[in-house]
Design an enzyme around this catalytic site. Structure first.
Site, short mmCIF file in Angstrom:
data_model
loop_
_atom_site.label_atom_id
_atom_site.label_comp_id
_atom_site.label_asym_id
_atom_site.label_seq_id
_atom_site.Cartn_x
_atom_site.Cartn_y
_atom_site.Cartn_z
N PHE A 1 -75.36 7.66 21.22
CA PHE A 1 -74.73 6.54 21.93
C PHE A 1 -75.38 5.23 21.48
CE2 PHE A 1 -73.33 4.11 25.71
CZ PHE A 1 -72.03 4.58 25.82
N LYS B 1 -72.44 6.59 0.05
CA LYS B 1 -71.00 6.34 0.17
C LYS B 1 -70.31 6.58 -1.18
CE LYS B 1 -71.68 3.22 4.07
NZ LYS B 1 -72.07 1.86 4.47
N1 HSE Z 1 -75.74 -0.14 7.44
C1 HSE Z 1 -74.39 0.09 7.09
C2 HSE Z 1 -73.83 -1.16 6.45
C3 HSE Z 1 -73.59 0.46 8.30
O1 HSE Z 1 -74.48 -2.21 6.53
O2 HSE Z 1 -72.77 -1.10 5.83
C4 HSE Z 1 -72.20 0.95 8.00
O3 HSE Z 1 -72.21 2.14 7.26
#
Ligand code: HSE
Length: 414
Positions: free
Chosen positions: A12, A196
């Site tokens: 949360f 990513k």
């Molecule tokens: N820390 C990451 C960013 C959060 O700044 O993109 C989102 O994945």
């Protein structure tokens, strides 16, 4: 089919509390958060303590819960919880990019063998529906490249640098706004962007690439000289996660890039993310949206939850489509390398030099380098060396031999 969803929410924090708000307040989809499990009993939260429990078994062993939404920080703990959830026949939604990048194949096997869904749109580029587009629109082999600003924190810091705001102040602001990871090294050194990228490589090209194999350089050592160089040339600096087909292979890496004013990403600022896809027939397409923050990321999680109502699953159609396609670090790239010390620049082998600049403040050199050689440098930890990729296209080969650059620079200097 319109399945009844009973959700167990684990975590949360910024995104978990955001999801609670968008799900409960929006009333957009009929899904109930039945239980919320958190770790820290004493942390102050936006809703009453009676809403929380502290034992993950309360969710994982509850047979009435059919969806687990995992939104915690610790990727190894998350991995254990997600494995148990999938194994017990629950659909899972997660935004944990590190866990997904490091363990995707194992999690998919588990999801498949239990005939459940494992969705994670919120893990890549926040609110931008990039995975769903790669799955559904680019469900064939026509994609040739992707280039993305997929970290909101670093884009925010780079944008602030254009207004003369220093790195430390901009990072502190990004942390306050809830964009940064709890360990911001993951953002500023490009790790988050590479997790990513690893996920994108799977959905874009069907490749499993261990994040350890991917080069990641962040923005920590971008100097005011590089910012001035960018201004002088009409460029901006953007941290790109990048992958493209080059001949019969796919290449990819994370690094800061100079971009020209006609580049789609040039005006993508603050915590906004952008993904630019290029296809054989579609040419370039730009996806832009908020890439970090509570509600934007929660909106992607919400969309995954709503897709579960119809038992949506990713199909990974590209995984078998072109089995000859391999990931490779074998290509040439044009770079700007800067240092206070000429000897440091001379450590990097160049194959062609375009520009040399020497002064008692700073030295830089631009030209072509072999990526597999560049990759051996730990630029994130080299305070004496800074690297930015120049806008030229990547090349499979170039026609020149390695340049003996050391004597040339010394001659100029003396
Ligand atoms: N820390 C990451 C960013 C959060 O700044 O993109 C989102 O994945």
């Amino acid at each position: 089919m319109n399945k009844e969803l009973s959700i167990g929410l684990i975590g949360f924090g910024c995104v978990g509390s955001g999801l609670y708000e968008v799900l409960n307040k929006s009333g957009l989809i009929q899904a109930k958060i039945s239980k919320i499990v958190v770790k820290d009993r004493y942390k102050r939260r936006s809703i009453k303590q009676e809403n929380f429990s502290y034992d993950v078994n309360d969710i994982l062993e509850d047979e009435t819960i059919n969806v687990v939404v995992e939104l915690i920080d610790d990727s190894e703990q998350a991995f254990e919880m997600v494995k148990r959830a999938l194994a017990s026949g629950k659909d899972v939604v997660s935004a944990n990019k590190k866990m997904i990048a490091e363990h995707l194949d194992e999690l998919l096997e588990l999801a498949n063998s239990n005939n459940v869904s494992f969705l994670y749109e919120g893990a890549v580029a926040g609110s931008i529906p990039i995975l769903r587009n790669l799955e559904e629109y680019y469900n064939n082999d026509s994609l040739t490249s992707l280039q993305g600003i997929v970290n909101g924190t670093t884009n925010f810091i780079l944008t602030q640098s254009n207004y003369g705001i220093g790195y430390a102040d901009a990072l502190a602001q990004a942390q306050e706004l809830g964009f940064a990871e709890s360990n911001p090294t993951l953002d500023v050194d490009g790790y988050d962007s590479k997790y990513k990228l690893s996920i994108l490589l799977k959905h874009a090209f069907g490749l499993t690439v261990d994040p350890k194999e991917l080069f990641n350089l962040g923005i920590r050592h971008i100097s005011p000289h590089a910012v001035a160089y960018a201004k002088e040339k009409g460029y901006r600096i953007k941290l790109f996660s990048r992958a493209e087909k080059l001949g019969d292979k796919v290449v990819g890496f994370v690094a800061p890039h100079f971009v020209k004013s006609d580049h789609f990403a040039y005006s993508v600022n603050d915590e906004f993310n952008a993904v630019i896809l290029e296809g054989l027939f579609s040419d370039q397409q730009l996806f832009v949206g908020k890439g970090a923050g509570s509600h934007p990321t929660a909106s992607a999680v919400l969309s995954d939850i709503s897709a579960l109502k119809f038992d949506y699953k990713y199909e990974y159609r590209k995984v078998d489509a072109d089995s000859d396609l391999k990931f490779s670090n074998d290509f040439f790239v044009k770079v700007y390398i800067e240092s206070k010390y000429i000897e440091a620049i001379n450590e990097v082998p160049f194959y062609h030099i375009d520009e040399l600049f020497q002064s008692d403040q700073v030295n830089y050199q631009t030209g072509w380098v072999k990526f597999s050689e560049l990759k051996t440098f730990d630029f994130n930890h080299r305070e004496d060396l800074s690297l930015v990729i120049l806008p030229e296209v990547l090349k499979e080969t170039i026609n020149t031999e390695k340049v003996a650059n050391r004597p040339l620079l010394e001659t100029l200097y003396n």
